[in-house]
Design an enzyme around this catalytic site. Structure first.
Site, short mmCIF file in Angstrom:
data_model
loop_
_atom_site.label_atom_id
_atom_site.label_comp_id
_atom_site.label_asym_id
_atom_site.label_seq_id
_atom_site.Cartn_x
_atom_site.Cartn_y
_atom_site.Cartn_z
CD GLU A 1 -9.37 -1.77 3.77
OE1 GLU A 1 -9.24 -1.47 4.95
OE2 GLU A 1 -9.86 -1.00 2.87
CG ASN B 1 -1.97 1.14 1.39
OD1 ASN B 1 -1.83 1.97 0.44
ND2 ASN B 1 -2.73 1.12 2.38
NE ARG C 1 -11.74 11.79 5.49
CZ ARG C 1 -11.63 10.44 4.99
NH1 ARG C 1 -12.42 10.06 3.84
NH2 ARG C 1 -10.63 9.77 5.36
NE ARG D 1 -6.35 1.24 0.06
CZ ARG D 1 -6.50 2.39 0.85
NH1 ARG D 1 -5.44 2.83 1.32
NH2 ARG D 1 -7.63 3.04 0.92
CG HIS E 1 -13.72 2.56 3.17
ND1 HIS E 1 -14.50 3.68 3.77
CD2 HIS E 1 -12.42 3.01 3.47
CE1 HIS E 1 -13.79 4.38 4.41
NE2 HIS E 1 -12.81 4.07 4.47
#
Ligand code: AMP
Length: 396
Positions: free
Chosen positions: A382, A7, A239, A88, A178
């Site tokens: 993941e 990643n 956020r 990823r 996601h």
């Protein structure tokens, strides 16, 4: 078969080496400050942490391979034991509906999507190129996208009600993120329920520092809360999630600041942090709320209500649901929030068992005995999903 999952960001690179026979993580670590110094944190046969010069991503990959094959810290004796690498990738735009083996065209298309994910995709491309240069062209590189799972959404879920020309001209639409996590936990949920994914309508709630909810119908994404960017949907650590877009113009005029600055405020100073004024970390908010801090409690109430609204909306969209899944840092660990979300939804067939809700394991059912719609907690993975996609593509 051993698969390395990478990643890569603009100045960092996380890695995990999987044994695909057992699905165990053999070693993992993180390269930080790439290009501005360099630091390696590695956990394999033994732990290692030190500043190491990493002028670029290729140097970082070399460090990783060296540690993976080191007699003292490593878990393999030769780089050739790594059969493939899975990367990823945050944004695949409309080009990628599934994982792909890397070739020149794939790299070009990921670079094209950089306009949609300027903070993420360029680092990923650099990471892929670094792996090819260090490991050679014979080791297959596979890319797995956060967005591709959501490419099955019907147009009515992804077209925003703004002039259609902006979709045609700039590809402004709901992409969703996601996706690898939603796909992983939805598949696990089907396994736990002992049913085929095709028969199930599931709402998956990925609640972490970034949060999103997905309506998974028949194993495919049907709608999701994040939009053109990961700013949309639920309130998150920093956020805002969805807000009235007219706020941007109003604050811009009132404080004489640019739209770009306001979007930065919505990304970095809003959500749990903005409401509470305390922290973006749910653990801090939870502690403060328990100590009587009203704004911390308000942040929790707003988050729980927002999750509830999506569950209701997605149940309505899909014509009923079979399960709600909680995952990621908050979803996996905070029983209070799960209870707050599910309580009051008994009329939909949901129901929570407080004792079961207070367990901790990788996957557990927290539903009350009479609940027709199941509530499940499933630890997301993941990286394993990326490794599994990589294995499947390499073997096919
Ligand atoms: P993630 O982005 O999945 O790593 O999740 C990060 C979020 O999960 C942060 O808001 C953390 O405060 C929250 N989190 C992590 N561990 C716990 C825990 N044990 N209890 C409550 N929240 C947690």
């Amino acid at each position: 078969m051993y698969i390395l999952v990478i990643n890569a960001g603009s100045s960092s690179l996380k890695y995990q080496l999987f044994d695909m026979t057992t699905h165990d993580v053999m070693a993992k670590g993180l390269c930080e400050r790439i290009g501005i110094g360099g630091r390696l944190k590695h956990n394999g046969k033994a732990k290692f942490e030190a500043d190491i010069d990493m002028p670029d991503h290729a140097a970082a990959i070399k460090c990783v391979i060296e540690k993976l094959t080191s007699p003292d810290y490593g878990v393999i004796s030769d780089m050739k034991e790594i059969s493939a690498v899975g990367h990823r990738i945050v944004h695949g735009g409309e080009y990628f509906t599934e994982a792909k083996i890397v070739d020149d065209e794939v790299i070009d298309l990921i670079s094209e999507c950089s306009a949609l994910a300027p903070l993420h995709n360029p680092g990923s491309v650099t990471g892929i190129k670094a792996c090819i240069s260090v490991m050679g062209p014979s080791v297959p590189q596979v890319v797995v996208f956060d967005t591709s799972f959501h490419q099955t959404m019907p147009m009515r879920s992804y077209i925003f009600p703004i002039p259609y020309k902006y979709y045609e001209q700039y590809k402004i639409r709901r992409y969703g993120f996601h996706g690898t996590s939603h796909r992983y936990v939805a598949a696990k949920a089907a396994e736990m329920l002992g049913k085929c994914a095709k028969e199930l309508n599931i709402v998956t709630c990925h609640l972490g520092n970034g949060s999103s909810i997905c309506a998974v119908k028949g194993g495919k994404s049907y709608d999701t809360s994040m939009g053109f960017t990961p700013l949309d949907g639920l309130p998150m650590g920093t956020r805002s999630g969805s807000v009235d877009p007219a706020i941007v113009g109003f604050i811009g005029t009132a404080e004489n600041i640019s739209a770009a600055d306001i979007v930065t405020m919505l990304n970095k100073e809003s959500g749990l942090l903005g409401i509470s004024g305390i922290s973006s970390d749910f653990r801090d908010i939870y502690t403060a709320a328990n100590e009587g801090n009203k704004r911390a409690q308000l942040a929790i109430d707003i988050l729980a209500q927002s999750i509830k609204k999506y569950i209701g909306a997605y149940a309505a969209e899909m014509g009923g649901i079979d399960a709600v899944v909680f995952t990621a840092g908050i979803g996996e660990n905070n029983a209070m929030l799960r209870e707050k979300v599910i309580s009051g939804l008994e009329y939909m067939g949901l129901g929570i068992d407080s004792k079961k809700n207070n367990q901790h394991s990788d996957a557990f059912d927290i539903s009350s005995a009479d609940a027709e719609v199941k509530s499940l907690v499933i630890a997301t993975n993941e990286e394993l999903m990326i490794a599994l996609d990589t294995e499947r593509l390499v073997n096919s």
